[in-house]
Design a protein around this motif. Structure first.
Motif, PDB file in Angstrom:
ATOM      1  N   ASP A 100       0.803  -1.219   0.000  1.00 27.43           N
ATOM      2  CA  ASP A 100       0.000   0.000   0.000  1.00 27.43           C
ATOM      3  C   ASP A 100       0.836   1.269   0.000  1.00 27.43           C
ATOM      4  O   ASP A 100       0.296   2.370  -0.130  1.00 27.43           O
ATOM      5  CB  ASP A 100      -0.923  -0.003   1.218  1.00 27.43           C
ATOM      6  CG  ASP A 100      -2.290   0.568   0.912  1.00 27.43           C
ATOM      7  OD1 ASP A 100      -2.627   0.691  -0.279  1.00 27.43           O
ATOM      8  OD2 ASP A 100      -3.030   0.882   1.859  1.00 27.43           O
ATOM      9  N   GLY A 101       2.164   1.121   0.163  1.00 29.75           N
ATOM     10  CA  GLY A 101       3.033   2.289   0.174  1.00 29.75           C
ATOM     11  C   GLY A 101       3.138   2.975   1.512  1.00 29.75           C
ATOM     12  O   GLY A 101       3.733   4.061   1.614  1.00 29.75           O
ATOM     13  N   ASP A 102       2.570   2.371   2.573  1.00 27.68           N
ATOM     14  CA  ASP A 102       2.678   2.965   3.906  1.00 27.68           C
ATOM     15  C   ASP A 102       4.098   2.835   4.462  1.00 27.68           C
ATOM     16  O   ASP A 102       4.524   3.658   5.276  1.00 27.68           O
ATOM     17  CB  ASP A 102       1.694   2.294   4.867  1.00 27.68           C
ATOM     18  CG  ASP A 102       0.253   2.679   4.569  1.00 27.68           C
ATOM     19  OD1 ASP A 102       0.051   3.729   3.934  1.00 27.68           O
ATOM     20  OD2 ASP A 102      -0.661   1.946   4.954  1.00 27.68           O
TER      21      ASP A 102
ATOM     22  N   LEU B 217      -5.996  -2.279  -2.338  1.00 32.96           N
ATOM     23  CA  LEU B 217      -4.765  -2.712  -2.992  1.00 32.96           C
ATOM     24  C   LEU B 217      -4.106  -3.903  -2.293  1.00 32.96           C
ATOM     25  O   LEU B 217      -3.771  -4.890  -2.958  1.00 32.96           O
ATOM     26  CB  LEU B 217      -3.794  -1.533  -3.100  1.00 32.96           C
ATOM     27  CG  LEU B 217      -2.485  -1.786  -3.858  1.00 32.96           C
ATOM     28  CD1 LEU B 217      -2.747  -2.367  -5.235  1.00 32.96           C
ATOM     29  CD2 LEU B 217      -1.684  -0.495  -3.960  1.00 32.96           C
TER      30      LEU B 217
ATOM     31  N   TRP C  80       5.688  -4.992  -4.741  1.00 39.70           N
ATOM     32  CA  TRP C  80       6.185  -3.853  -3.971  1.00 39.70           C
ATOM     33  C   TRP C  80       6.328  -2.661  -4.901  1.00 39.70           C
ATOM     34  O   TRP C  80       6.912  -2.755  -5.975  1.00 39.70           O
ATOM     35  CB  TRP C  80       7.536  -4.185  -3.336  1.00 39.70           C
ATOM     36  CG  TRP C  80       7.519  -5.406  -2.464  1.00 39.70           C
ATOM     37  CD1 TRP C  80       6.471  -5.885  -1.731  1.00 39.70           C
ATOM     38  CD2 TRP C  80       8.606  -6.313  -2.256  1.00 39.70           C
ATOM     39  NE1 TRP C  80       6.849  -7.039  -1.066  1.00 39.70           N
ATOM     40  CE2 TRP C  80       8.138  -7.316  -1.369  1.00 39.70           C
ATOM     41  CE3 TRP C  80       9.918  -6.366  -2.710  1.00 39.70           C
ATOM     42  CZ2 TRP C  80       8.962  -8.369  -0.950  1.00 39.70           C
ATOM     43  CZ3 TRP C  80      10.730  -7.407  -2.299  1.00 39.70           C
ATOM     44  CH2 TRP C  80      10.250  -8.394  -1.419  1.00 39.70           C
ATOM     45  N   PRO C  81       5.798  -1.495  -4.503  1.00 37.02           N
ATOM     46  CA  PRO C  81       5.831  -0.334  -5.398  1.00 37.02           C
ATOM     47  C   PRO C  81       7.224   0.265  -5.542  1.00 37.02           C
ATOM     48  O   PRO C  81       8.090   0.098  -4.676  1.00 37.02           O
ATOM     49  CB  PRO C  81       4.884   0.658  -4.706  1.00 37.02           C
ATOM     50  CG  PRO C  81       4.946   0.279  -3.259  1.00 37.02           C
ATOM     51  CD  PRO C  81       5.110  -1.217  -3.238  1.00 37.02           C
TER      52      PRO C  81
ATOM     53  N   PRO D 205       3.039   6.593  -8.175  1.00 35.95           N
ATOM     54  CA  PRO D 205       1.671   6.909  -7.741  1.00 35.95           C
ATOM     55  C   PRO D 205       0.929   5.632  -7.363  1.00 35.95           C
ATOM     56  O   PRO D 205       1.234   4.541  -7.866  1.00 35.95           O
ATOM     57  CB  PRO D 205       1.051   7.560  -8.979  1.00 35.95           C
ATOM     58  CG  PRO D 205       1.846   7.033 -10.130  1.00 35.95           C
ATOM     59  CD  PRO D 205       3.239   6.852  -9.611  1.00 35.95           C
ATOM     60  N   ARG D 206      -0.026   5.776  -6.467  1.00 41.30           N
ATOM     61  CA  ARG D 206      -0.809   4.625  -6.044  1.00 41.30           C
ATOM     62  C   ARG D 206      -1.618   4.086  -7.217  1.00 41.30           C
ATOM     63  O   ARG D 206      -2.169   4.852  -8.015  1.00 41.30           O
ATOM     64  CB  ARG D 206      -1.752   5.004  -4.905  1.00 41.30           C
ATOM     65  CG  ARG D 206      -2.321   3.802  -4.154  1.00 41.30           C
ATOM     66  CD  ARG D 206      -3.126   4.266  -2.953  1.00 41.30           C
ATOM     67  NE  ARG D 206      -3.445   3.153  -2.072  1.00 41.30           N
ATOM     68  CZ  ARG D 206      -4.448   2.326  -2.241  1.00 41.30           C
ATOM     69  NH1 ARG D 206      -5.244   2.482  -3.294  1.00 41.30           N
ATOM     70  NH2 ARG D 206      -4.674   1.350  -1.389  1.00 41.30           N
ATOM     71  N   ILE D 207      -1.657   2.767  -7.355  1.00 44.64           N
ATOM     72  CA  ILE D 207      -2.405   2.154  -8.451  1.00 44.64           C
ATOM     73  C   ILE D 207      -3.883   2.507  -8.323  1.00 44.64           C
ATOM     74  O   ILE D 207      -4.478   2.409  -7.255  1.00 44.64           O
ATOM     75  CB  ILE D 207      -2.209   0.623  -8.437  1.00 44.64           C
ATOM     76  CG1 ILE D 207      -0.743   0.288  -8.713  1.00 44.64           C
ATOM     77  CG2 ILE D 207      -3.098  -0.041  -9.485  1.00 44.64           C
ATOM     78  CD1 ILE D 207      -0.412  -1.172  -8.561  1.00 44.64           C
ATOM     79  N   ARG D 208      -4.492   2.912  -9.425  1.00 41.88           N
ATOM     80  CA  ARG D 208      -5.880   3.347  -9.421  1.00 41.88           C
ATOM     81  C   ARG D 208      -6.836   2.160  -9.333  1.00 41.88           C
ATOM     82  O   ARG D 208      -6.522   1.056  -9.784  1.00 41.88           O
ATOM     83  CB  ARG D 208      -6.189   4.145 -10.679  1.00 41.88           C
ATOM     84  CG  ARG D 208      -5.348   5.405 -10.867  1.00 41.88           C
ATOM     85  CD  ARG D 208      -5.700   6.055 -12.197  1.00 41.88           C
ATOM     86  NE  ARG D 208      -5.551   5.111 -13.302  1.00 41.88           N
ATOM     87  CZ  ARG D 208      -6.082   5.289 -14.514  1.00 41.88           C
ATOM     88  NH1 ARG D 208      -6.805   6.379 -14.757  1.00 41.88           N
ATOM     89  NH2 ARG D 208      -5.898   4.396 -15.476  1.00 41.88           N
ATOM     90  N   ARG D 209      -7.996   2.426  -8.769  1.00 41.90           N
ATOM     91  CA  ARG D 209      -9.019   1.370  -8.689  1.00 41.90           C
ATOM     92  C   ARG D 209      -9.376   0.860 -10.084  1.00 41.90           C
ATOM     93  O   ARG D 209      -9.571  -0.344 -10.289  1.00 41.90           O
ATOM     94  CB  ARG D 209     -10.270   1.916  -7.996  1.00 41.90           C
ATOM     95  CG  ARG D 209     -11.387   0.884  -7.904  1.00 41.90           C
ATOM     96  CD  ARG D 209     -12.638   1.459  -7.270  1.00 41.90           C
ATOM     97  NE  ARG D 209     -12.369   2.010  -5.953  1.00 41.90           N
ATOM     98  CZ  ARG D 209     -13.317   2.447  -5.143  1.00 41.90           C
ATOM     99  NH1 ARG D 209     -14.583   2.401  -5.516  1.00 41.90           N
ATOM    100  NH2 ARG D 209     -13.007   2.938  -3.954  1.00 41.90           N
TER     101      ARG D 209
END
Length: 220
Positions: free
Chosen positions: A34-36, A136, A172-173, A178-182
């Motif tokens: 999730d990129g956290d 995600l 892993w990003p 950018p966060r992957i879109r829905r």
């Protein structure tokens, strides 16, 4: 010495410790996807323990597992740094996954009966449900499960384990990505359903096209 086989009473502390470590590991893996947990950043066991409401011990144990998987690196007396990867490394992972999974899927498409493919509908539906929620980490897990169920039909446990590890690393990003879109998740999940329909119908040309396209554009 307790006779656990006779009394049916388990070793509570061992079970609890394993359970906490497993839950923390799952939470950390989700945070990575999730990129956290940010690539390049350093995190301490105590700080993460406070975040998850546990002691530092299960966090350190979980982080050591992530270090074995290549997600973080241990920094003595400092904590754990999330590994930063390059677009080239991600492309290489995608290439290796395709080399491993595409031939197996195409072989299975020629040998596995339609009724067996029908049984994979719930796994495909799980990816669609997670995608619709924009979840995600949930999608990443459901995606691995779907691919795992497909590959398991080959009857090779080592193949399933290696493919799952490669798949996890590919999720892993990249730093700053950018966060992957829905919408991208929904499109990817739709490919699972389309692939399953082609497998059930025995349409091999469509299966091959969908499999190759899926590995070329999979977002997670």
């Amino acid at each position: 010495m307790h006779d656990t086989a006779r009394t049916g009473i388990p070793e509570p502390r061992k079970v609890l410790r394993h359970s906490v470590r497993g839950q923390v590991l799952d939470a950390l893996r989700a945070a990575l996807v999730d990129g956290d947990l940010v690539p390049g950043e350093i995190y301490s066991g105590p700080a993460l323990g406070e975040r998850f409401g546990v002691s530092a011990t299960p966090v350190r144990e979980a982080m050591q597992q992530l270090a074995l998987e290549g997600a973080v690196e241990c920094l003595p007396n400092r904590g754990f740094r999330v590994v930063s990867r390059t677009p080239r490394e991600l492309a290489e992972l995608a290439e290796v996954r395709a080399l491993l999974e595409v031939p197996v899927m195409l072989r299975l498409a020629r040998a596995v009966p339609a009724a067996t493919w029908e049984a994979l509908r719930p796994a495909a539906a799980a990816t669609a449900a997670a995608a619709a929620r924009g979840d995600l980490p949930g999608y990443a897990e459901a995606d691995r499960a779907f691919h795992g169920e497909v590959l398991a039909l080959a009857g090779n446990a080592q193949l399933v384990a290696v493919a799952a590890e490669l798949h996890r690393r590919a999720q892993w990003p990249l730093p700053g990505a950018p966060r992957i879109r829905r919408a991208d998740l929904v499109a990817d999940a739709a490919e699972h359903s389309a692939l399953l329909e082609a497998l059930i119908a025995g349409d091999l040309p469509v299966v091959e096209s969908l499999v190759r396209e899926h590995f070329a554009g999979t977002p997670v």
